[in-house]
Design an enzyme around this catalytic site. Structure first.
Site, mmCIF file in Angstrom:
data_model
loop_
_atom_site.group_PDB
_atom_site.id
_atom_site.type_symbol
_atom_site.label_atom_id
_atom_site.label_comp_id
_atom_site.label_asym_id
_atom_site.label_seq_id
_atom_site.Cartn_x
_atom_site.Cartn_y
_atom_site.Cartn_z
ATOM 1 N N THR A 1 -8.041 3.113 8.573
ATOM 2 C CA THR A 1 -9.222 2.251 8.626
ATOM 3 C C THR A 1 -9.261 1.559 9.989
ATOM 4 O O THR A 1 -8.308 0.894 10.367
ATOM 5 C CB THR A 1 -9.160 1.206 7.491
ATOM 6 O OG1 THR A 1 -8.783 1.884 6.304
ATOM 7 C CG2 THR A 1 -10.493 0.535 7.290
ATOM 8 N N ARG B 1 -9.565 7.950 -0.760
ATOM 9 C CA ARG B 1 -10.507 8.358 0.282
ATOM 10 C C ARG B 1 -11.441 9.447 -0.212
ATOM 11 O O ARG B 1 -11.067 10.243 -1.068
ATOM 12 C CB ARG B 1 -9.735 8.865 1.508
ATOM 13 C CG ARG B 1 -9.191 7.755 2.369
ATOM 14 C CD ARG B 1 -8.494 8.311 3.596
ATOM 15 N NE ARG B 1 -8.268 7.254 4.557
ATOM 16 C CZ ARG B 1 -9.117 6.927 5.528
ATOM 17 N NH1 ARG B 1 -10.237 7.606 5.700
ATOM 18 N NH2 ARG B 1 -8.856 5.945 6.345
ATOM 19 N N ASN C 1 0.844 -1.188 0.000
ATOM 20 C CA ASN C 1 0.000 0.000 0.000
ATOM 21 C C ASN C 1 0.886 1.248 0.000
ATOM 22 O O ASN C 1 1.691 1.440 0.914
ATOM 23 C CB ASN C 1 -0.901 -0.041 1.244
ATOM 24 C CG ASN C 1 -1.844 1.147 1.300
ATOM 25 O OD1 ASN C 1 -1.439 2.286 1.066
ATOM 26 N ND2 ASN C 1 -3.090 0.897 1.611
ATOM 27 N N GLU D 1 -8.633 0.240 -2.737
ATOM 28 C CA GLU D 1 -9.461 0.217 -1.524
ATOM 29 C C GLU D 1 -10.407 1.398 -1.588
ATOM 30 O O GLU D 1 -9.983 2.524 -1.887
ATOM 31 C CB GLU D 1 -8.586 0.383 -0.285
ATOM 32 C CG GLU D 1 -7.681 -0.769 -0.007
ATOM 33 C CD GLU D 1 -6.831 -0.488 1.231
ATOM 34 O OE1 GLU D 1 -7.000 0.570 1.859
ATOM 35 O OE2 GLU D 1 -5.989 -1.315 1.537
ATOM 36 N N ARG E 1 -7.360 12.782 1.071
ATOM 37 C CA ARG E 1 -6.282 13.295 1.935
ATOM 38 C C ARG E 1 -4.895 12.841 1.483
ATOM 39 O O ARG E 1 -3.907 13.470 1.815
ATOM 40 C CB ARG E 1 -6.520 12.916 3.394
ATOM 41 C CG ARG E 1 -6.300 11.457 3.695
ATOM 42 C CD ARG E 1 -6.299 11.178 5.184
ATOM 43 N NE ARG E 1 -7.630 11.253 5.745
ATOM 44 C CZ ARG E 1 -8.020 10.548 6.809
ATOM 45 N NH1 ARG E 1 -7.165 9.768 7.432
ATOM 46 N NH2 ARG E 1 -9.246 10.622 7.267
ATOM 47 N N HIS E 2 -4.818 11.711 0.787
ATOM 48 C CA HIS E 2 -3.494 11.316 0.272
ATOM 49 C C HIS E 2 -3.554 11.003 -1.231
ATOM 50 O O HIS E 2 -3.136 11.813 -2.040
ATOM 51 C CB HIS E 2 -2.817 10.209 1.099
ATOM 52 C CG HIS E 2 -3.720 9.114 1.623
ATOM 53 N ND1 HIS E 2 -4.564 8.397 0.829
ATOM 54 C CD2 HIS E 2 -3.856 8.615 2.885
ATOM 55 C CE1 HIS E 2 -5.198 7.492 1.572
ATOM 56 N NE2 HIS E 2 -4.803 7.608 2.831
ATOM 57 N N HIS F 1 -3.378 -5.069 7.695
ATOM 58 C CA HIS F 1 -3.539 -3.915 8.589
ATOM 59 C C HIS F 1 -2.647 -4.064 9.812
ATOM 60 O O HIS F 1 -2.771 -5.035 10.554
ATOM 61 C CB HIS F 1 -4.987 -3.680 9.035
ATOM 62 C CG HIS F 1 -5.224 -2.215 9.306
ATOM 63 N ND1 HIS F 1 -4.833 -1.607 10.462
ATOM 64 C CD2 HIS F 1 -5.732 -1.235 8.528
ATOM 65 C CE1 HIS F 1 -5.117 -0.317 10.404
ATOM 66 N NE2 HIS F 1 -5.659 -0.059 9.224
ATOM 67 N N GLU G 1 -10.664 -9.949 2.879
ATOM 68 C CA GLU G 1 -9.388 -9.616 3.514
ATOM 69 C C GLU G 1 -9.653 -9.500 5.005
ATOM 70 O O GLU G 1 -10.453 -8.675 5.446
ATOM 71 C CB GLU G 1 -8.838 -8.293 2.962
ATOM 72 C CG GLU G 1 -7.533 -7.903 3.648
ATOM 73 C CD GLU G 1 -6.874 -6.660 3.059
ATOM 74 O OE1 GLU G 1 -7.102 -6.336 1.871
ATOM 75 O OE2 GLU G 1 -6.105 -6.008 3.801
ATOM 76 N N HIS H 1 0.960 6.237 1.778
ATOM 77 C CA HIS H 1 1.744 7.197 2.570
ATOM 78 C C HIS H 1 2.863 7.870 1.793
ATOM 79 O O HIS H 1 3.454 8.834 2.270
ATOM 80 C CB HIS H 1 2.203 6.558 3.880
ATOM 81 C CG HIS H 1 1.021 6.196 4.732
ATOM 82 N ND1 HIS H 1 0.056 7.116 5.071
ATOM 83 C CD2 HIS H 1 0.601 5.015 5.242
ATOM 84 C CE1 HIS H 1 -0.894 6.527 5.777
ATOM 85 N NE2 HIS H 1 -0.593 5.248 5.885
HETATM 86 N N1 PXP Z 1 -5.592 -3.574 4.105
HETATM 87 C C1 PXP Z 1 -6.587 -2.654 4.164
HETATM 88 C C2 PXP Z 1 -7.950 -3.059 3.746
HETATM 89 C C3 PXP Z 1 -6.337 -1.332 4.601
HETATM 90 O O1 PXP Z 1 -7.335 -0.437 4.654
HETATM 91 C C4 PXP Z 1 -5.017 -0.972 4.940
HETATM 92 C C5 PXP Z 1 -4.714 0.442 5.319
HETATM 93 O O2 PXP Z 1 -4.954 1.292 4.259
HETATM 94 C C6 PXP Z 1 -4.015 -1.965 4.841
HETATM 95 C C7 PXP Z 1 -4.330 -3.255 4.451
HETATM 96 C C8 PXP Z 1 -2.589 -1.663 5.184
HETATM 97 O O3 PXP Z 1 -2.503 -1.316 6.523
HETATM 98 P P1 PXP Z 1 -1.123 -0.796 7.105
HETATM 99 O O4 PXP Z 1 -0.867 0.539 6.457
HETATM 100 O O5 PXP Z 1 -1.379 -0.691 8.569
HETATM 101 O O6 PXP Z 1 -0.084 -1.805 6.739
#
Ligand code: PXP
Length: 239
Positions: A101, A45, A7, A70, A49-50, A191, A151, A10
């Site tokens: 999330t 989002r 992901n 997502e 925001r990003h 996550h 997921e 960031h």
């Molecule tokens: N999976 C989902 C569905 C998420 O919403 C996120 C955060 O955007 C992640 C995985 C990745 O989470 P993390 O940034 O904490 O690794």
């Protein structure tokens, strides 16, 4: 072997901190792919925001692996997904004030609406995953309304403050994964996973894909994004 989706939200967060052009998420995606990731994940989002719409359009053009979008299950976002055509949509809950999330999608309470969202996306040949807590009833409902992929939210495991708590949360995840597999679902997880806690989840063989963002991008700031992705990929494949 378990796939790794990275992901890159960031990278965009850092760019938005100054509202300029750097760092460029597209450049990050190219490096992440060349470091061995199996897919790129972005969360568009509602408040932008990003990740921005233009990022999504460009990423769709340059990504050679797998684009996982997502998004909240809203009409606007469904239309965006149909226009962009990601390889996978992951439906997530979204609250404006949250930092990230904060839990899985409430499938039982939104059953009829989610059923329609799933049907619309499937009709447009977009695969759909539902981000869901390790909760048997939620998983069963996701299956009933037509989900083929889920997921599992690993946040409770990742945030556990003591080893025995983490172990209990892992048990919950394991039970949820086994239940989902037995009813024929494909299972991913993610996550809060990082270089310390990932192995105990990666060693659940039934999980086909892990989606990881914050820890990889944080490490990338210090050691470079290719090394950060490579190290995570190795940790996952070694288990
Ligand atoms: N999976 C989902 C569905 C998420 O919403 C996120 C955060 O955007 C992640 C995985 C990745 O989470 P993390 O940034 O904490 O690794």
């Amino acid at each position: 072997m378990t796939r790794l989706g990275v992901n890159i939200d960031h990278v965009a967060t850092l760019r938005q901190a100054r509202g300029g052009k750097e760092p460029e998420p597209v450049a990050a995606a190219i490096l992440v792919e060349s470091a061995g990731a199996d897919g790129i994940v972005v969360h568009l989002r509602e408040d932008r925001r990003h990740v921005q719409d233009r990022d999504l359009q460009l990423l769709r053009q340059i990504i050679t692996t797998h684009l996982n979008l997502e998004m909240a299950p809203t009409t606007d976002m469904v239309n965006t997904a149909i226009e962009i055509g990601p390889d996978l949509v992951t439906l997530v809950p979204e609250r404006r004030e949250e930092l990230t999330t904060e839990g899985g999608l409430e499938v039982i309470k939104q059953r009829e609406r989610l059923k329609k969202v799933l049907a619309t996306l499937h009709k447009n040949n977009i695969k759909v995953s539902i981000f869901i807590d390790p909760d048997i009833k939620q998983i069963e409902t996701a299956h009933e309304i037509g989900a083929k992929i889920i997921e599992i939210h690993t946040g409770m495991y990742a945030n556990a403050s003591a080893p025995h708590e983490a172990e209990r949360e892992r048990e919950n995840i394991l039970n949820a994964v086994m239940f989902a597999k037995n009813i024929g679902l494909h299972v991913s997880a993610g996550h809060g996973l990082n270089y310390k806690n990932v192995s105990r989840i990666a060693n659940i063989r039934e999980i086909e894909e892990l989606n990881i963002g914050h820890s990889i991008i944080s490490r990338a700031v210090l050691v470079g994004i290719e090394r950060a992705v490579g190290e995570m990929k190795r940790l996952i494949s070694e288990t």
